[in-house]
Design a protein around this motif. Structure first.
Motif, mmCIF file in Angstrom:
data_model
loop_
_atom_site.group_PDB
_atom_site.id
_atom_site.type_symbol
_atom_site.label_atom_id
_atom_site.label_comp_id
_atom_site.label_asym_id
_atom_site.label_seq_id
_atom_site.Cartn_x
_atom_site.Cartn_y
_atom_site.Cartn_z
ATOM 1 N N ARG A 1 56.371 57.714 -86.537
ATOM 2 C CA ARG A 1 56.444 57.917 -85.085
ATOM 3 C C ARG A 1 56.382 59.401 -84.744
ATOM 4 O O ARG A 1 55.733 59.789 -83.770
ATOM 5 N N VAL A 2 57.045 60.223 -85.533
ATOM 6 C CA VAL A 2 57.008 61.665 -85.284
ATOM 7 C C VAL A 2 55.586 62.192 -85.468
ATOM 8 O O VAL A 2 55.064 62.945 -84.630
ATOM 9 N N ILE A 3 54.948 61.789 -86.546
ATOM 10 C CA ILE A 3 53.582 62.256 -86.818
ATOM 11 C C ILE A 3 52.622 61.748 -85.750
ATOM 12 O O ILE A 3 51.732 62.469 -85.294
ATOM 13 N N LEU A 4 52.806 60.514 -85.306
ATOM 14 C CA LEU A 4 51.956 59.960 -84.250
ATOM 15 C C LEU A 4 52.104 60.777 -82.964
ATOM 16 O O LEU A 4 51.107 61.070 -82.284
ATOM 17 N N GLY A 5 53.334 61.162 -82.622
ATOM 18 C CA GLY A 5 53.537 61.979 -81.434
ATOM 19 C C GLY A 5 52.879 63.338 -81.550
ATOM 20 O O GLY A 5 52.303 63.848 -80.577
ATOM 21 N N LEU A 6 52.920 63.942 -82.745
ATOM 22 C CA LEU A 6 52.268 65.232 -82.946
ATOM 23 C C LEU A 6 50.748 65.087 -82.926
ATOM 24 O O LEU A 6 50.033 65.980 -82.451
ATOM 25 N N MET A 7 50.240 63.976 -83.428
ATOM 26 C CA MET A 7 48.805 63.710 -83.336
ATOM 27 C C MET A 7 48.368 63.620 -81.882
ATOM 28 O O MET A 7 47.324 64.134 -81.490
ATOM 29 N N GLU A 8 49.195 62.965 -81.055
ATOM 30 C CA GLU A 8 48.871 62.826 -79.635
ATOM 31 C C GLU A 8 48.784 64.186 -78.963
ATOM 32 O O GLU A 8 47.946 64.404 -78.075
ATOM 33 N N SER A 9 49.633 65.121 -79.391
ATOM 34 C CA SER A 9 49.641 66.443 -78.772
ATOM 35 C C SER A 9 48.492 67.314 -79.236
ATOM 36 O O SER A 9 48.305 68.427 -78.731
ATOM 37 N N GLY A 10 47.705 66.825 -80.215
ATOM 38 C CA GLY A 10 46.552 67.578 -80.689
ATOM 39 C C GLY A 10 46.819 68.411 -81.917
ATOM 40 O O GLY A 10 45.958 69.196 -82.326
ATOM 41 N N SER A 11 47.990 68.280 -82.539
ATOM 42 C CA SER A 11 48.325 69.066 -83.724
ATOM 43 C C SER A 11 47.440 68.662 -84.905
ATOM 44 O O SER A 11 47.152 67.479 -85.106
#
Length: 293
Positions: free
Chosen positions: A194-204
């Protein structure tokens, strides 16, 4: 039939193909026939992820085993990639010309080519400038590519790039619709996913996620692979969109507004053909010279 008519006929078949696999096969067949090639390789390196390579191989002779295909570091050391990185030239070039101009193939490269059973006769068809990282086709044969074939690739590059983009977008559309048709029940994600998915959403990028979470980029890519599998997605963008629709992220987006996300430049893999390989980034050494002509 001249080259224009041959490719117009091939394009009509490709554009009417019912699936991305069929379109891909038609494109590769026409490409190899036009170049009199025995192997056609689609290679995609990513500036934002130096350790990742997407690669697919098609041929009229046996394709080398996937375990012998190059890692990202190997591909970045290859003279064709170093030439593009050093010069910014994205026109078709022959490997023998690049080597002759000073971008030499090291002993490790020669050993890898011998293991793969391929020669120095390679011709590029770049399709998407990526900030010095190679993205495009490389065709190979045993006899070399004469000036006629080289010139034809140069004249047709924009046209062939368009056909390649069509095939990739068709594959992305199939992946998208397959995700929408999947079960509506949201998959179970681990807290780290979930943390990685949220960072992916932010464009990281994978590297920035790794740095932020104090883990290796390889571990990030493994989590991303698990997310793609669980979400029925084939790339970063479709994974984020799918997660938003399932309520797994805090900022759901309407179907009509995918541009709210930071999208990757383009899908780079076809189901069943491409594999993503990771390895330690290779050091690039600039060298002088340009291929003649």
């Amino acid at each position: 039939m001249d080259e224009r008519d041959r490719w117009l006929a091939a394009a009509a078949e490709i554009l009417h193909a019912p699936t991305s696999d069929a379109a891909h096969d038609l494109f590769v067949t026409a490409l190899m026939r036009d170049a009199r090639a025995e192997l056609a390789t689609r290679v995609s390196l990513q500036p934002e992820a130096p350790e990742v390579i997407a690669i697919s191989v098609d041929g009229v002779r046996p394709v080398p085993p996937t375990e012998l295909w190059p890692e990202a570091a190997d591909a970045r050391r290859h003279p064709l990639n170093r030439y593009v990185a050093d010069t910014g030239d994205t026109s078709p070039v022959r490997l023998v010309d690049v080597i002759r101009a000073g971008w030499e193939l090291d002993s490790q490269g020669y050993e890898a080519m011998e293991a793969l059973g391929i020669t120095l006769h390679q011709l590029t068809l770049p399709v998407s400038p990526r900030g010095g990282a190679y993205d495009g086709w490389v065709v190979l044969n045993e006899d070399g590519f004469d000036d006629e074939v080289h010139g034809r690739f140069t004249r047709l590059q924009a046209f062939l790039t368009g056909l390649d983009r069509h095939v990739r977008l068709l594959a992305a559309h199939e992946c998208w619709t397959a995700g929408l048709a999947a079960a509506a029940d949201a998959p179970r994600l681990t807290p780290r996913e979930r943390v990685i998915l949220g960072l992916m959403e932010s464009g990281s990028t994978a590297d920035s996620i790794a740095g932020r979470l104090a883990i290796s980029p390889r571990t990030v890519h493994k989590h991303q692979e698990n997310l793609y599998r669980k979400l029925g997605a084939c790339d970063r963008l479709s994974a984020v969109l799918r997660a938003q629709r399932l309520g797994l992220l805090h900022t759901p987006v309407d179907d009509a507004t995918p541009t709210a996300l930071t999208a990757p430049s383009a899908p780079t893999a076809w189901s069943g053909r491409a594999v993503v390989r990771t390895g330690r980034p290779g050091r690039q050494t600039p060298e002088e010279g340009r291929p003649p002509g």
